[in-house]
Design a protein around this motif. Structure first.
Motif, PDB file in Angstrom:
ATOM      1  N   GLN A 263      46.808  33.005  21.192  1.00  0.00           N
ATOM      2  CA  GLN A 263      47.322  32.706  22.588  1.00  0.00           C
ATOM      3  C   GLN A 263      48.654  33.247  22.682  1.00  0.00           C
ATOM      4  N   LEU A 264      49.492  32.934  21.843  1.00  0.00           N
ATOM      5  CA  LEU A 264      50.803  33.234  21.728  1.00  0.00           C
ATOM      6  C   LEU A 264      51.249  34.735  21.980  1.00  0.00           C
ATOM      7  N   SER A 265      50.266  35.472  21.111  1.00  0.00           N
ATOM      8  CA  SER A 265      50.494  36.943  21.200  1.00  0.00           C
ATOM      9  C   SER A 265      50.093  37.535  22.549  1.00  0.00           C
ATOM     10  N   GLN A 266      49.655  37.011  23.272  1.00  0.00           N
ATOM     11  CA  GLN A 266      49.130  37.633  24.860  1.00  0.00           C
ATOM     12  C   GLN A 266      50.532  37.452  25.723  1.00  0.00           C
ATOM     13  N   ARG A 267      51.501  36.756  25.215  1.00  0.00           N
ATOM     14  CA  ARG A 267      52.744  36.339  26.125  1.00  0.00           C
ATOM     15  C   ARG A 267      53.965  36.915  25.482  1.00  0.00           C
ATOM     16  N   VAL A 268      53.939  36.735  24.019  1.00  0.00           N
ATOM     17  CA  VAL A 268      55.089  37.439  23.255  1.00  0.00           C
ATOM     18  C   VAL A 268      54.934  38.687  22.384  1.00  0.00           C
ATOM     19  N   HIS A 269      55.674  39.480  22.467  1.00  0.00           N
ATOM     20  CA  HIS A 269      55.805  40.915  21.922  1.00  0.00           C
ATOM     21  C   HIS A 269      55.638  40.668  20.538  1.00  0.00           C
ATOM     22  N   PRO A 270      54.603  41.346  19.795  1.00  0.00           N
ATOM     23  CA  PRO A 270      54.430  41.125  18.410  1.00  0.00           C
ATOM     24  C   PRO A 270      55.715  41.336  17.650  1.00  0.00           C
ATOM     25  N   GLY A 271      56.447  42.272  17.814  1.00  0.00           N
ATOM     26  CA  GLY A 271      57.687  42.405  17.123  1.00  0.00           C
ATOM     27  C   GLY A 271      58.571  41.107  17.037  1.00  0.00           C
ATOM     28  N   VAL A 272      58.403  40.456  18.050  1.00  0.00           N
ATOM     29  CA  VAL A 272      59.409  38.848  17.953  1.00  0.00           C
ATOM     30  C   VAL A 272      58.722  38.123  16.880  1.00  0.00           C
ATOM     31  N   LEU A 273      57.262  38.277  17.050  1.00  0.00           N
ATOM     32  CA  LEU A 273      56.479  37.182  16.243  1.00  0.00           C
ATOM     33  C   LEU A 273      56.992  37.501  14.796  1.00  0.00           C
ATOM     34  N   VAL A 274      56.694  38.860  14.520  1.00  0.00           N
ATOM     35  CA  VAL A 274      56.896  39.357  12.926  1.00  0.00           C
ATOM     36  C   VAL A 274      58.353  39.030  12.554  1.00  0.00           C
ATOM     37  N   SER A 275      59.197  39.263  13.208  1.00  0.00           N
ATOM     38  CA  SER A 275      60.509  39.141  12.932  1.00  0.00           C
ATOM     39  C   SER A 275      61.015  37.629  12.802  1.00  0.00           C
ATOM     40  N   GLY A 276      60.605  36.783  13.759  1.00  0.00           N
ATOM     41  CA  GLY A 276      60.950  35.424  14.040  1.00  0.00           C
ATOM     42  C   GLY A 276      60.185  34.702  12.849  1.00  0.00           C
ATOM     43  N   GLY A 277      59.148  35.016  12.435  1.00  0.00           N
ATOM     44  CA  GLY A 277      58.468  34.527  11.353  1.00  0.00           C
ATOM     45  C   GLY A 277      58.965  34.961   9.902  1.00  0.00           C
ATOM     46  N   LEU A 278      59.582  36.101   9.701  1.00  0.00           N
ATOM     47  CA  LEU A 278      60.222  36.292   8.431  1.00  0.00           C
ATOM     48  C   LEU A 278      61.645  35.770   8.500  1.00  0.00           C
ATOM     49  N   LEU A 279      62.272  35.239   9.781  1.00  0.00           N
ATOM     50  CA  LEU A 279      63.617  34.641   9.549  1.00  0.00           C
ATOM     51  C   LEU A 279      63.187  33.488   9.285  1.00  0.00           C
ATOM     52  N   LEU A 280      62.026  32.693   9.709  1.00  0.00           N
ATOM     53  CA  LEU A 280      61.466  31.263   9.356  1.00  0.00           C
ATOM     54  C   LEU A 280      61.173  31.209   7.750  1.00  0.00           C
ATOM     55  N   VAL A 281      60.689  32.225   7.089  1.00  0.00           N
ATOM     56  CA  VAL A 281      60.426  32.385   5.844  1.00  0.00           C
ATOM     57  C   VAL A 281      61.780  32.574   4.965  1.00  0.00           C
ATOM     58  N   ALA A 282      62.720  33.131   5.300  1.00  0.00           N
ATOM     59  CA  ALA A 282      63.886  33.296   4.888  1.00  0.00           C
ATOM     60  C   ALA A 282      64.626  32.071   4.945  1.00  0.00           C
ATOM     61  N   ALA A 283      64.552  31.233   5.814  1.00  0.00           N
ATOM     62  CA  ALA A 283      65.299  30.053   6.048  1.00  0.00           C
ATOM     63  C   ALA A 283      64.535  29.033   5.200  1.00  0.00           C
ATOM     64  N   GLY A 284      63.094  28.824   5.181  1.00  0.00           N
ATOM     65  CA  GLY A 284      62.536  28.005   4.267  1.00  0.00           C
ATOM     66  C   GLY A 284      62.790  28.270   2.770  1.00  0.00           C
ATOM     67  N   MET A 285      63.045  29.488   2.414  1.00  0.00           N
ATOM     68  CA  MET A 285      63.407  29.856   1.019  1.00  0.00           C
ATOM     69  C   MET A 285      64.856  29.399   0.570  1.00  0.00           C
ATOM     70  N   ALA A 286      65.594  29.407   1.537  1.00  0.00           N
ATOM     71  CA  ALA A 286      66.905  29.053   1.145  1.00  0.00           C
ATOM     72  C   ALA A 286      66.966  27.563   1.142  1.00  0.00           C
ATOM     73  N   MET A 287      66.044  26.928   1.823  1.00  0.00           N
ATOM     74  CA  MET A 287      66.140  25.457   1.881  1.00  0.00           C
ATOM     75  C   MET A 287      65.497  24.831   0.530  1.00  0.00           C
ATOM     76  N   LEU A 288      64.714  25.749  -0.039  1.00  0.00           N
ATOM     77  CA  LEU A 288      64.024  25.168  -1.325  1.00  0.00           C
ATOM     78  C   LEU A 288      65.055  25.229  -2.613  1.00  0.00           C
ATOM     79  N   THR A 289      66.336  25.687  -2.325  1.00  0.00           N
ATOM     80  CA  THR A 289      67.571  25.682  -3.322  1.00  0.00           C
ATOM     81  C   THR A 289      67.918  24.325  -3.711  1.00  0.00           C
ATOM     82  N   VAL A 290      67.521  23.325  -2.953  1.00  0.00           N
ATOM     83  CA  VAL A 290      67.764  22.112  -3.005  1.00  0.00           C
ATOM     84  C   VAL A 290      67.059  21.205  -4.424  1.00  0.00           C
ATOM     85  N   ALA A 291      66.260  21.785  -4.873  1.00  0.00           N
ATOM     86  CA  ALA A 291      65.434  21.701  -5.952  1.00  0.00           C
ATOM     87  C   ALA A 291      66.408  21.588  -7.302  1.00  0.00           C
TER      88      ALA A 291
END
Length: 460
Positions: free
Chosen positions: A307-335
């Motif tokens: 549903q979101l892709s009907q209103r948001v350009h796919p490039g935004v979803l792709v890049s936004g998703g990867l930024l969240l992946v990058a943030a999540g991996m950085a957060m894992l360094t608390v281990a």
């Protein structure tokens, strides 16, 4: 298509949880376990482009069904392996079967759902299947390994594969490209050899020494062969990777971002699984269950992406998703060596939310930015970048972890410090992919994404 894709992704993820048990039973260290992952992904990455061409020429349904047979039989061989070398060989054959499946699944979906809105929903389900399978795989692998033994992570594929084959033969219609190119043998050989030497050099560098003749020769040979592959593709009359497709910024962006997420977040699963079991002392099932809460969040996000892709350009979803992946991996360094597994949950959750946004969106970009009749080839190229990313990521991130083998009495502290470095390197790769996606899959290219026939391509 989703059922077959599920067992492919599960086969990567469930094996990650079972690896410590495999290492103990077959008497091998981290190096041998890395090859359990990489023989599968290397075979898949090297052959999937050729498989896409074969599918376009001889029929996607036929090739898909053949892939199910090869994958299912090879799963039985993996379960029966009594040495690490035999398991590596069986995993390579499994990867060949997986290549036939990956190369055709998206193309068959595109043929089954010609309507754009229906296709978007189907791709959302397909993307959710990829993400959910990879994420719940550790839990499934943990249950099977703890209750029945590691061989069952392969045996479980057999009934699922047989069921998927029966449905395919009854329900899936045949489709093909009447202008499909011939098989590009020089391209196949140069790509396969180049990827193998690159992964071999990265995996053995710590053990043999980065300045040793063998490693220098392997990495130099990999560079030469991969350059030769590009030259061959530029001059070939029937290339397996038509460089004309890369004139589409959106298509190129889809490949670079697919490589980025696979080489970062998907590749780190192996080392997180070893950390949970061999540093924190969790059982296989406990290690697998660590990923379940975040997986549920990711499944919801993947479903909402349609549903979101009907209103948001796919490039935004792709890049936004990867930024969240990058943030999540950085957060894992608390281990840390003495951490609780709970400290991993925030990072895993953020990364899987990003994965839920990314997977359906990047598949849509990859398919919609090429002519519909070339969907099999486009799917094969996208899967090549995904699987090559995992293979190179497992080897490259592993090279950042000290040579002391944790499975054979190495220092837990050294392993954790090396894992921190690998996590940060993966975060940088994911963030770089997000930047590439933002630059290449831009809002001004919306017309290109909706009119794929404009992409320059010569099948002859």
């Amino acid at each position: 298509m989703c059922t077959a894709t599920a067992i492919l992704m599960l086969d990567i993820a469930v094996v990650n949880t079972a690896l410590p048990s495999i290492g103990e039973d077959l008497d091998t260290g981290i190096g041998g376990l890395q090859w359990v992952v990489d023989t599968y992904t290397l075979a898949l990455a090297a052959v999937v482009l050729t498989a896409g061409s074969l599918a376009d020429r001889f029929g996607r349904r036929r090739v898909f069904a053949s892939g199910l047979v090869v994958f299912t039989v090879a799963s039985g061989a993996c379960a029966a392996a009594d040495s690490i070398e035999l398991l590596h060989a069986a995993r390579a054959v499994q990867g060949l079967g997986a290549a036939l499946l990956f190369a055709t699944s998206l193309a068959l979906l595109a043929d089954a759902f010609p309507d754009e809105r229906q296709r978007t929903a189907a791709l959302a389900a397909y993307g959710a299947t990829i993400g959910a399978s990879f994420a719940i795989g550790p839990a499934v692998g943990g249950v099977l390994t703890t209750a029945l033994g590691w061989r069952w992570v392969f045996l479980v594929n057999i009934p699922i594969g047989v069921a998927a084959l029966a449905v395919t033969l009854r329900q899936v219609r045949e489709s093909r490209d009447p202008r499909a190119p011939r098989v590009d043998v020089p391209g196949l050989l140069s790509l396969t050899s180049g990827l193998f030497l690159l992964v071999f050099g990265l995996l053995r560098g710590n053990e043999d020494g980065w300045g040793s003749g063998v490693i220098v020769a392997a990495l130099a040979g990999a560079a030469a062969l991969l350059v030769a592959f590009v030259v061959i593709e530029a001059r070939s009359t029937h290339p397996m990777l038509p460089l004309a497709l890369l004139r589409s910024r959106a298509f190129t962006g889809a490949q670079l971002t697919a490589f980025a997420i696979s080489g970062s977040f998907f590749a780190i699963y192996l080392y997180c699984s070893i950390y949970l079991q061999n540093v924190l002392g969790l059982s296989a099932i406990e290690a697998g269950l660590v990923f379940v809460p975040s997986t549920l969040v990711m499944v919801v996000v993947s479903g909402a992406t349609a549903q979101l892709s009907q209103r948001v350009h796919p490039g935004v979803l792709v890049s936004g998703g990867l930024l969240l992946v990058a943030a999540g991996m950085a957060m894992l360094t608390v281990a840390q060596v003495d951490s609780s597994w709970v400290v991993l949950l925030p990072g895993i959750t953020v990364a899987l939310i990003g994965t839920g946004l990314f997977n359906p969106s990047v598949s849509a970009v990859a398919l919609n930015s090429v002519p519909a009749e070339q969907s099999g080839l486009a799917a094969g190229i996208n899967d090549t970048f995904r699987q090559a990313g995992i293979a190179i990521g497992v080897a490259g991130l592993g090279a950042l972890i000290p040579t002391g083998d944790l499975l054979r009495g190495g220092s837990a502290g050294d392993y954790v410090n090396g894992m921190h470095t690998a996590l940060l390197a993966g975060a940088v790769l994911a963030a770089s992919g997000a930047i590439a996606g933002a630059l290449l899959i831009r809002r001004r290219d919306a017309e290109e994404l909706s009119t794929p026939a404009n992409v320059a391509f010569d099948a002859d």
